[in-house]
Design an enzyme around this catalytic site. Structure first.
Site, PDB file in Angstrom:
ATOM      1  N   SER A  14      -9.850  -0.840   7.019  1.00  0.00           N
ATOM      2  CA  SER A  14      -9.291  -0.653   5.676  1.00  0.00           C
ATOM      3  C   SER A  14      -8.677  -1.862   5.009  1.00  0.00           C
ATOM      4  O   SER A  14      -8.435  -1.838   3.811  1.00  0.00           O
ATOM      5  CB  SER A  14      -8.247   0.453   5.703  1.00  0.00           C
ATOM      6  OG  SER A  14      -8.895   1.680   5.589  1.00  0.00           O
ATOM      7  N   SER A  54      -9.743   1.703   2.989  1.00  0.00           N
ATOM      8  CA  SER A  54      -8.892   2.494   2.140  1.00  0.00           C
ATOM      9  C   SER A  54      -7.894   1.678   1.319  1.00  0.00           C
ATOM     10  O   SER A  54      -7.351   2.200   0.351  1.00  0.00           O
ATOM     11  CB  SER A  54      -8.119   3.513   2.986  1.00  0.00           C
ATOM     12  OG  SER A  54      -7.240   2.856   3.882  1.00  0.00           O
ATOM     13  N   LYS A 103       0.840  -1.201   0.000  1.00  0.00           N
ATOM     14  CA  LYS A 103       0.000   0.000   0.000  1.00  0.00           C
ATOM     15  C   LYS A 103       0.874   1.250   0.000  1.00  0.00           C
ATOM     16  O   LYS A 103       1.957   1.245   0.608  1.00  0.00           O
ATOM     17  CB  LYS A 103      -0.902  -0.059   1.243  1.00  0.00           C
ATOM     18  CG  LYS A 103      -1.954   1.039   1.340  1.00  0.00           C
ATOM     19  CD  LYS A 103      -2.893   0.777   2.526  1.00  0.00           C
ATOM     20  CE  LYS A 103      -3.889   1.880   2.768  1.00  0.00           C
ATOM     21  NZ  LYS A 103      -4.807   1.582   3.888  1.00  0.00           N
TER      22      LYS A 103
HETATM   23  N1  GLN Z   1     -13.146   3.789   6.543  1.00  0.00           N
HETATM   24  C1  GLN Z   1     -12.425   4.105   7.716  1.00  0.00           C
HETATM   25  C2  GLN Z   1     -11.994   5.555   7.680  1.00  0.00           C
HETATM   26  O1  GLN Z   1     -12.333   6.186   6.752  1.00  0.00           O
HETATM   27  C3  GLN Z   1     -11.265   3.187   7.889  1.00  0.00           C
HETATM   28  C4  GLN Z   1      -9.986   3.640   7.313  1.00  0.00           C
HETATM   29  C5  GLN Z   1      -8.827   2.774   7.651  1.00  0.00           C
HETATM   30  O2  GLN Z   1      -8.968   1.703   8.252  1.00  0.00           O
HETATM   31  N2  GLN Z   1      -7.653   3.266   7.321  1.00  0.00           N
HETATM   32  O3  GLN Z   1     -11.363   6.067   8.551  1.00  0.00           O
END
Ligand code: GLN
Length: 472
Positions: free
Chosen positions: A176, A152, A77
């Site tokens: 994410s 994400s 990532k």
């Molecule tokens: N969807 C969650 C957020 O927007 C999780 C993001 C993540 O785990 N990095 O914060």
């Protein structure tokens, strides 16, 4: 050419001389060439470097000296640092930034001869649930390109889904890794907080963040966890023990499993997801496990607690991007104030700005007690409640996400709707527990559904062994 979905299969073909590592990497590069321009999962491909490494590791393999992950072709990532390579957290503010060191997780997979094939697209600074906040544009779901990949770590998931690599390293602050895995029909794993070092992971919310794998099989996730987990002097929050070792016991034990009444009855849950969850619960019962419904009074406060605390931490973590040391400096910079102001205004996208402002607000002197302190107290209550429940049962089951992959653009302009997509995943990050998403069926349109299992802290080995036993 044959497509692979497990390291075991690759290693057995390598052993039988049916494939070589350079051939394997070439196969993935070919898939990238065909699929990536449309899907937008990888934002940079390390083609030559990966081929060169494949040749070197093949030589080691031939003399019986290759590491455990020989044959594991991985994407990383865009928020995990890899020495001498760019990491931008898919933000304009870090475009062109090259890392001076590698994340501990990267060092460890390389030491076991994994091959890194490229870096994957993600929501900007890992803030999002659909990969639509990336400066590089959205990632499309390979199952239906009108749908989001999830986020994400959307690029991470689609790179595996579309066979551009065997496995991916993502990061999970509130879901994410698990949610995009669930949207793409894959396994996604969020380890116990601290089980994998955060060294080299670009920080979003430090008391929630963790690196985790996305793979086709639970066995591959376990293999990666065996390599990346463990103590690390560079991260003071890393656990001082290794939670996944080579000797993961096979799980034949009958377990006690709970599910939340409030989760099954929650209003945002799609009928197909609810239906599959009930089928999954039935399957667990048929396998001889004791499954019971319990009440979880905190479901509705999880998302508010998560967004209060993570935005607070983000506002502090992201203050380092000021046009000084790294990344973008605005052309309009004249003095200290204009450098900071214009570099940040131009460099951050709308969602990141929203979170920095929210976080600054909840930490401000007049509102600290009402929001930040209160959310910390509720975090403790959630943790205590979860701990006491996990003294009575071994696992908690829920859907990973209340919906299957939604349409591109469908929630992009409605932050609240987007935040509610995290309702089932943020629990594990708030409490620090390990949680996995495993694929379990699909809806009528063929979009994948994921089931989440959560265990008590440091019980990663049990969670992985159990997940493997029910998916194998
Ligand atoms: N969807 C969650 C957020 O927007 C999780 C993001 C993540 O785990 N990095 O914060």
């Amino acid at each position: 050419m044959k497509q692979y979905s497990s390291l075991k299969d690759i290693q057995s073909d390598l052993g039988a001389g049916l494939i070589t590592l350079p051939e394997l990497v070439s196969m993935y590069l070919k898939n990238i060439e065909t699929n990536n321009p449309k899907l937008n999962a990888l934002i940079e491909v390390y083609g030559e470097e990966a081929l060169e490494r494949a040749q070197q590791i093949q030589v080691k393999y031939n003399s019986g000296e290759a590491g455990k992950l020989a044959g594991m072709v991985v994407s990383i990532k865009d928020n995990i640092c890899f020495k001498g390579h760019q990491s931008s957290a898919s933000s304009s503010i870090l475009k062109g930034f090259e890392s001076l060191f590698s994340a501990t997780a990267i060092e460890r997979i390389l030491a076991e001869d994994a091959i890194i094939i490229g870096r994957s697209n993600c929501d900007e600074f890992a803030m999002g649930a659909s990969n639509e906040t990336s400066t590089y544009g959205p990632v499309l779901n390979a199952k239906n390109t009108l749908k989001v990949s999830g986020g994400s770590s959307g690029g991470a998931a689609v790179s595996v889904q579309a066979n551009m690599c065997l496995a991916a390293l993502g990061s999970d602050t509130g879901g994410s890794v698990r949610q995009p895995a669930s949207f793409c029909g894959l396994v996604g794993y969020k380890p116990t907080y601290g089980a994998v070092s955060r060294w080299g992971l670009i920080a979003y919310a430090s008391s929630f963040d963790i690196i985790g794998p996305i793979t086709h099989t639970v066995a591959d996730t376990t293999s990666i966890m065996e390599v990346i987990s463990g103590p690390d002097n560079y991260d003071a929050t890393a656990l001082n023990k290794k939670v996944v070792t080579g000797s993961t016991e096979s799980s034949t034990k009958k377990l006690k499993i709970a599910y939340f009444k409030e989760a099954i009855d929650s209003e945002g849950i799609e009928p197909a997801v609810k239906q599959q969850t009930l089928v999954f619960i039935d399957k667990l019962k048929q396998l001889g496990h004791e499954v019971k419904q319990v009440s979880f009074p905190y479901l509705d406060v999880l998302v508010p607690v998560y967004y209060t605390l993570t935005t607070a931490e983000a506002s502090s973590n992201l203050s380092r991007f000021a046009g000084m040391h790294y990344g973008k400096r605005s052309e309009l910079a004249k003095d200290l104030e204009t450098t900071v102001k214009f570099s940040r205004s131009e460099g951050f996208g709308a969602e990141v700005k929203r979170r920095i402002m929210t976080g600054t607000f909840v930490l401000s002197s007049g509102y600290y007690d009402a929001y930040y302190s209160k959310a910390q107290k509720v975090r403790r209550l959630v943790k205590n409640y979860t701990d006491s429940l996990l003294e009575e049962v071994d696992l908690i089951v829920s859907p990973t996400s209340p919906t299957v992959a939604f349409g591109i653009g469908e929630k992009a302009t409605n932050p609240l709707a987007m935040y509610l997509a995290d309702i089932f995943t943020v629990h594990a990050n708030i409490a620090g527990n390990p949680a996995i998403s495993i694929p379990f069926g699909e809806d009528e349109a063929g979009m994948p559904i994921g089931m989440q299992l959560m265990a008590s802290r440091c019980n990663d080995a049990l969670l992985l062994a159990f997940s493997e036993s029910i998916t194998a």
